[in-house]
Design an enzyme around this catalytic site. Structure first.
Site, PDB file in Angstrom:
ATOM      1  N   GLU A   1      34.318 -70.766 -30.797  1.00 26.01           N
ATOM      2  CA  GLU A   1      35.388 -69.514 -29.781  1.00 26.01           C
ATOM      3  C   GLU A   1      36.613 -69.881 -29.388  1.00 26.01           C
ATOM      4  OE1 GLU A   1      33.794 -65.709 -29.473  1.00 26.01           O
ATOM      5  OE2 GLU A   1      32.009 -66.421 -30.215  1.00 26.01           O
TER       6      GLU A   1
ATOM      7  N   ASP B   1      31.515 -57.885 -46.446  1.00 27.05           N
ATOM      8  CA  ASP B   1      31.178 -57.232 -44.894  1.00 27.05           C
ATOM      9  C   ASP B   1      30.623 -56.089 -45.328  1.00 27.05           C
ATOM     10  OD1 ASP B   1      31.363 -58.327 -41.885  1.00 27.05           O
ATOM     11  OD2 ASP B   1      31.356 -56.393 -42.391  1.00 27.05           O
TER      12      ASP B   1
ATOM     13  N   CYS C   1      26.552 -67.499 -28.505  1.00 21.76           N
ATOM     14  CA  CYS C   1      25.362 -68.895 -29.238  1.00 21.76           C
ATOM     15  C   CYS C   1      24.088 -69.238 -27.868  1.00 21.76           C
ATOM     16  CB  CYS C   1      25.924 -69.780 -29.789  1.00 21.76           C
ATOM     17  SG  CYS C   1      27.007 -68.750 -31.506  1.00 21.76           S
TER      18      CYS C   1
ATOM     19  N   LYS D   1      36.640 -52.903 -40.581  1.00 16.11           N
ATOM     20  CA  LYS D   1      36.776 -54.097 -40.531  1.00 16.11           C
ATOM     21  C   LYS D   1      37.615 -54.680 -41.914  1.00 16.11           C
ATOM     22  CE  LYS D   1      33.631 -57.580 -38.351  1.00 16.11           C
ATOM     23  NZ  LYS D   1      32.604 -58.374 -38.552  1.00 16.11           N
TER      24      LYS D   1
ATOM     25  N   PHE E   1      29.401 -75.255 -35.625  1.00 12.56           N
ATOM     26  CA  PHE E   1      29.579 -76.195 -34.346  1.00 12.56           C
ATOM     27  C   PHE E   1      30.611 -75.498 -33.940  1.00 12.56           C
ATOM     28  CE2 PHE E   1      26.639 -78.380 -37.066  1.00 12.56           C
ATOM     29  CZ  PHE E   1      25.717 -78.897 -36.090  1.00 12.56           C
TER      30      PHE E   1
HETATM   31  C1  UDX Z   1      29.344 -72.888 -28.639  1.00 13.69           C
HETATM   32  C2  UDX Z   1      29.122 -74.488 -29.122  1.00 13.69           C
HETATM   33  O1  UDX Z   1      30.057 -75.254 -28.945  1.00 13.69           O
HETATM   34  C3  UDX Z   1      29.461 -74.402 -30.461  1.00 13.69           C
HETATM   35  O2  UDX Z   1      29.490 -75.562 -31.067  1.00 13.69           O
HETATM   36  C4  UDX Z   1      28.180 -72.576 -30.816  1.00 13.69           C
HETATM   37  O3  UDX Z   1      29.105 -73.018 -32.958  1.00 13.69           O
HETATM   38  C5  UDX Z   1      28.670 -72.018 -30.520  1.00 13.69           C
HETATM   39  O4  UDX Z   1      28.417 -71.845 -29.758  1.00 13.69           O
HETATM   40  P1  UDX Z   1      31.022 -71.134 -28.067  1.00 13.69           P
HETATM   41  O5  UDX Z   1      29.612 -70.231 -27.992  1.00 13.69           O
HETATM   42  O6  UDX Z   1      32.226 -71.333 -28.791  1.00 13.69           O
HETATM   43  O7  UDX Z   1      30.098 -72.371 -28.631  1.00 13.69           O
HETATM   44  O8  UDX Z   1      31.155 -71.475 -26.451  1.00 13.69           O
HETATM   45  P2  UDX Z   1      31.846 -73.002 -25.801  1.00 13.69           P
HETATM   46  O9  UDX Z   1      32.726 -73.531 -25.868  1.00 13.69           O
HETATM   47  O10 UDX Z   1      30.791 -74.115 -25.848  1.00 13.69           O
HETATM   48  O11 UDX Z   1      30.976 -72.919 -24.043  1.00 13.69           O
HETATM   49  C6  UDX Z   1      30.084 -71.757 -23.916  1.00 13.69           C
HETATM   50  C7  UDX Z   1      29.591 -71.577 -22.864  1.00 13.69           C
HETATM   51  O12 UDX Z   1      30.029 -71.968 -21.502  1.00 13.69           O
HETATM   52  C8  UDX Z   1      31.190 -70.298 -21.370  1.00 13.69           C
HETATM   53  O13 UDX Z   1      30.238 -69.414 -21.528  1.00 13.69           O
HETATM   54  C9  UDX Z   1      31.093 -71.892 -21.737  1.00 13.69           C
HETATM   55  O14 UDX Z   1      32.164 -71.054 -20.002  1.00 13.69           O
HETATM   56  C10 UDX Z   1      30.421 -72.604 -20.442  1.00 13.69           C
HETATM   57  N1  UDX Z   1      30.843 -74.266 -20.044  1.00 13.69           N
HETATM   58  C11 UDX Z   1      31.598 -74.536 -21.110  1.00 13.69           C
HETATM   59  C12 UDX Z   1      30.392 -74.283 -18.827  1.00 13.69           C
HETATM   60  O15 UDX Z   1      30.159 -73.863 -17.838  1.00 13.69           O
HETATM   61  N2  UDX Z   1      30.735 -75.485 -18.744  1.00 13.69           N
HETATM   62  C13 UDX Z   1      31.712 -76.811 -19.339  1.00 13.69           C
HETATM   63  O16 UDX Z   1      31.864 -78.167 -19.317  1.00 13.69           O
HETATM   64  C14 UDX Z   1      31.555 -76.353 -20.581  1.00 13.69           C
END
Ligand code: UDX
Length: 440
Positions: free
Chosen positions: A149, A30, A261, A35, A146
């Site tokens: 976090e 990196d 994402c 970091k 996929f």
């Molecule tokens: C996402 C994808 O799930 C993952 O596959 C990809 O690799 C990266 O992007 P992440 O950004 O960690 O992962 O968040 P995620 O758990 O998917 O939630 C995204 C957002 O949706 C959050 O703000 C969460 O609060 C919201 N959310 C999720 C809702 O509002 N309702 C739900 O039912 C689920």
């Protein structure tokens, strides 16, 4: 095998640590010196459950190594993973400048040798194919990630699919063999290896994230209808989920999707569509619905709590629980609108207080607390933006006694309407028709 990971963000770090846990030797590169120093000392710059313990045990076993200079490690590995960030610019175009810099550095240091370069960063369809034409000496594979976090290690160790996107059909059997070797100790079913071309792999990644975002925007649209008609959004969510064609994931109404994402990929896909003369109506509507959902909630707060010198306490600033990531977090957008409207703000998040103190250090109207109930003291309303367990399990009577007036705006539906009303709160939720509390 010797593997090299370029980019130690959440995805790169989790991926590399899991490979090391499964017996590979992993070098991480990196260009962020601070970091790298932290990582060499067993610490991460972001919060992710279980990651530091794994990092420390692998450092002790000497199966991982961190450097800021790719030259030091490039000759050890035949396989290089690129996991650098691909943010969007102001207009929503995907920015691949870090990816290109990484490739230039690889190309320069490898001289005549050839590497297999696996692109995990999210990129527009056709990007990996174009790169393979530019850097001809190397083999390119698109294998988007996929993992989420907050559960990155668990997701990495138990992937639901592994895309192997080849840029040339003649390379696909070799690529499959390579991936099976890398994952041989993960105990995975063979169906999860999906062989495809690189452009399809890239589009699968965008489609997956935009599909999840679509479900969230749809349930949020229904939550508006439930709120206006008095229908029960919990029952609606439950009954929808019982239909196996629909399923029950990503159906929780709230403040919309945030994070690094889903919003970014939806914007990037719209711009990618524009670049090939396609107006992506659905994706645009998903983004617009997400925006409206948050604005409706902010209006509710501003309409209810008169402004002059009123204090609002915000619980939760991370975009979701189990992370300290505040990129595209609903809370930060709410805070900015409340500051503009001249409120005083008290902030508390279990994992973000240090970052919050830095962000708001020159804003006397914002106070950052390290205790949830201290933040509530003298506030005229509580606004819940992140569904941390600490808030779900909070003592409601204690919340009431700490607040100046018992007003709660629940952006994540963590409390029950009936109970809140019985306890004498003026309670505003998402998807539940508001009824004034006559006992107040
Ligand atoms: C996402 C994808 O799930 C993952 O596959 C990809 O690799 C990266 O992007 P992440 O950004 O960690 O992962 O968040 P995620 O758990 O998917 O939630 C995204 C957002 O949706 C959050 O703000 C969460 O609060 C919201 N959310 C999720 C809702 O509002 N309702 C739900 O039912 C689920």
């Amino acid at each position: 095998m010797n593997l090299c990971i370029i980019g130690t963000g959440n995805i790169g770090l989790a991926t590399g640590l899991c490979f090391a846990q499964k017996g590979h030797v992993v070098d991480f590169v990196d260009n962020d010196d601070a970091k790298i120093t932290l990582l060499q000392n067993g610490q991460t710059s972001h919060y992710e459950p279980k990651i530091e313990i794994l990092l420390q045990s692998l450092l002790a076993q000497k199966s991982i190594n961190f450097t800021n200079n790719i030259k030091n490690v490039i000759n050890k590995s035949e396989v290089l993973f690129i996991t650098v960030g691909t943010p969007i610019d102001n207009l929503g175009h995907s920015d691949t400048s870090s990816l290109i810099s990484a490739l230039e550095a690889i190309d320069k240091c490898t001289e005549s040798s050839s590497k297999t370069i696996i692109i995990k960063s999210t990129v527009n369809p056709n990007t990996t194919l174009q790169l393979s034409k530019k850097y001809k000496r190397h083999t390119f594979v698109s294998s988007p990630e996929f993992i989420r976090e907050g559960s990155a290690i668990k997701d990495c160790l138990n992937p639901d699919r592994i895309l192997i996107g080849s840029t040339n059909k003649s390379e696909s059997s070799n690529n499959l063999r390579l991936f099976k070797e890398m994952y041989q100790h993960f105990n995975l079913k063979k169906e999860i290896f999906v062989e495809t071309d690189s452009t399809t792999a890239e589009l699968i990644k965008y489609s997956s994230n935009v599909f999840l975002a679509a479900r969230i925007s749809l349930i949020n649209e229904f939550s508006v209808l439930a709120e206006k008609t008095g229908a029960d959004i919990d029952q609606l969510q439950f009954a929808l989920g019982l239909d196996p064609r629909i399923g029950n994931h990503y159906l929780s109404p709230g403040l919309g999707f945030g994070g690094s994402c889903l919003p970014k990929d939806a914007f990037a896909l719209v711009q990618f569509g524009n670049s090939i003369d396609e107006n992506l109506l659905m994706t645009n509507a998903i983004i617009q619905t997400n925006f409206n959902q948050l604005n409706r909630f902010i209006e509710k707060i501003i309409n209810k709590v008169e402004r002059s010198s009123k204090k609002i306490c915000i619980w939760g600033t991370a975009f979701k629980p189990n992370t300290d990531d505040m990129r595209d977090s609903a809370a930060l957008k709410i805070i900015s609108k409340l500051i503009q409207a001249k409120y005083k703000i008290h902030l508390y998040d279990p994992k973000c207080s240090h970052q919050l103190s830095l962000i708001f250090k020159n804003q006397p109207e914002v106070s950052v607390f390290t205790d949830a109930f201290e933040a509530l003291k003298n506030a005229d309303a509580l606004v819940v933006c992140t569904e941390w367990d600490e808030f779900i399990n909070a003592d409601l009577t204690k919340i009431k006694t700490h607040l100046n007036s018992p007003v709660v705006f629940d952006g994540r539906r963590i409390f029950k309407n009936n109970l809140m009303r019985q306890l004498g709160f003026d309670y505003y939720s998402i998807g539940t028709k508001y009824e004034p509390n006559n006992s107040l």
